[in-house]
Design an enzyme around this catalytic site. Structure first.
Site, mmCIF file in Angstrom:
data_model
loop_
_atom_site.group_PDB
_atom_site.id
_atom_site.type_symbol
_atom_site.label_atom_id
_atom_site.label_comp_id
_atom_site.label_asym_id
_atom_site.label_seq_id
_atom_site.Cartn_x
_atom_site.Cartn_y
_atom_site.Cartn_z
ATOM 1 N N HIS A 54 41.212 41.807 46.817
ATOM 2 C CA HIS A 54 40.340 43.803 46.240
ATOM 3 C C HIS A 54 42.329 44.066 45.606
ATOM 4 C CE1 HIS A 54 35.654 42.947 47.804
ATOM 5 N NE2 HIS A 54 36.530 42.021 48.327
ATOM 6 N N TYR A 70 31.851 47.769 55.295
ATOM 7 C CA TYR A 70 32.115 46.677 55.078
ATOM 8 C C TYR A 70 30.746 46.146 55.107
ATOM 9 C CZ TYR A 70 33.717 42.109 54.784
ATOM 10 O OH TYR A 70 33.755 40.513 53.895
ATOM 11 N N ASP A 77 33.598 48.098 50.980
ATOM 12 C CA ASP A 77 33.120 47.200 50.047
ATOM 13 C C ASP A 77 31.908 47.255 50.446
ATOM 14 O OD1 ASP A 77 32.736 44.869 49.145
ATOM 15 O OD2 ASP A 77 34.281 43.559 50.726
#
Length: 253
Positions: free
Chosen positions: A245, A107, A147
């Site tokens: 998302h 992340y 991500d």
């Protein structure tokens, strides 16, 4: 082997917004989650998670950041963070070693409004790339996902001109992702769909952006070049809601 990656924007909320259904419908061998915003002991997993080995890396700050991996296959080893204290306080990386490859769930830090965290983000990009290359040097290829908080090309967001200097589409962040590709890693979605437009993985909650598909592609699966012959498919599960998302997928032999 099917792998899924999803920024759930809070696992406790997402457990009530379709995450168990995703496990049932997709039956992934490995599920990687980002922005879990919880420690393992704070989460009561439903029956759909039975049969998965669970691994968590949570931020020092409560309710912030965090990643988790759920795998049907027990890993040979698990590593939390990238071994650098200045980067390992926010629970952003989990590395699992399997017999045939290393899996890295990430992340990536957001550069934030007015790019106020961009200098840190640039340091992070280098450190993360070095982490992947160090794993590669052990002789096993790497699969990374998560991500990455960057839309690499203009076709990776709906409004590139309006966001030219925005977090996630600054020249510096885009170049950071280019350097990752120059190091040899493959953006698997673009491998299969080099010219596809309007394929996004994140939409703002504002202004009905998702309904109008005004989005960004900032969630990725990347692989070492030696894994290229084993790639079967890569996809975006845009119909899965429950977060700002949507999940992304990879199938590999």
């Amino acid at each position: 082997m099917k792998l899924l990656s999803w920024n759930v924007n809070g696992i406790r909320a997402c457990l009530n917004k379709g995450l168990p259904d995703l496990l049932t419908s997709e039956q992934p061998d490995i599920l990687c989650l980002q922005e879990t915003k919880a420690r393992a002991e704070q989460v009561e997993l439903p029956l759909e998670f039975a049969g998965y080995h669970a691994h968590w890396n949570s931020a020092v700050k409560p309710g912030y950041s965090g990643v988790a991996v759920f795998s049907r296959l027990a890993p040979l080893s698990v590593r939390h963070g990238i071994g650098m204290e200045e980067h390992d306080q926010e629970g952003r990386v989990l590395t699992l070693e399997f017999p045939d490859f290393h899996l890295v769930n990430v992340y990536t830090p957001n550069a934030q409004n007015e790019l106020k965290r961009l200098p840190y983000r640039m340091l992070w990009d280098v450190a993360f790339r070095d982490h992947l290359l160090a794993l590669e040097a052990t002789g096993k290829p790497v699969v990374f996902c998560g991500d990455l908080n960057v839309a690499h090309q203009e076709i990776d967001l709906a409004r590139p001109k309006a966001n030219r200097f925005s977090a996630g589409f600054s020249d510096q962040e885009r170049d950071g992702f280019s350097q990752l590709l120059k190091a040899g890693y493959i953006d698997t979605f673009r491998h299969f769909f080099p010219d596809q437009t309007e394929a996004y993985t994140w939409w703002s909650f504002r202004g009905g952006a998702r309904a109008r598909n005004v989005g960004w592609r900032i969630d990725y699966f990347g692989v070492s070049p030696t894994l290229l012959p084993r790639l079967k498919s890569a996809g975006i599960l845009a119909d899965i809601t429950g977060s700002d998302h949507c999940p992304v997928s990879l199938e590999i032999e």
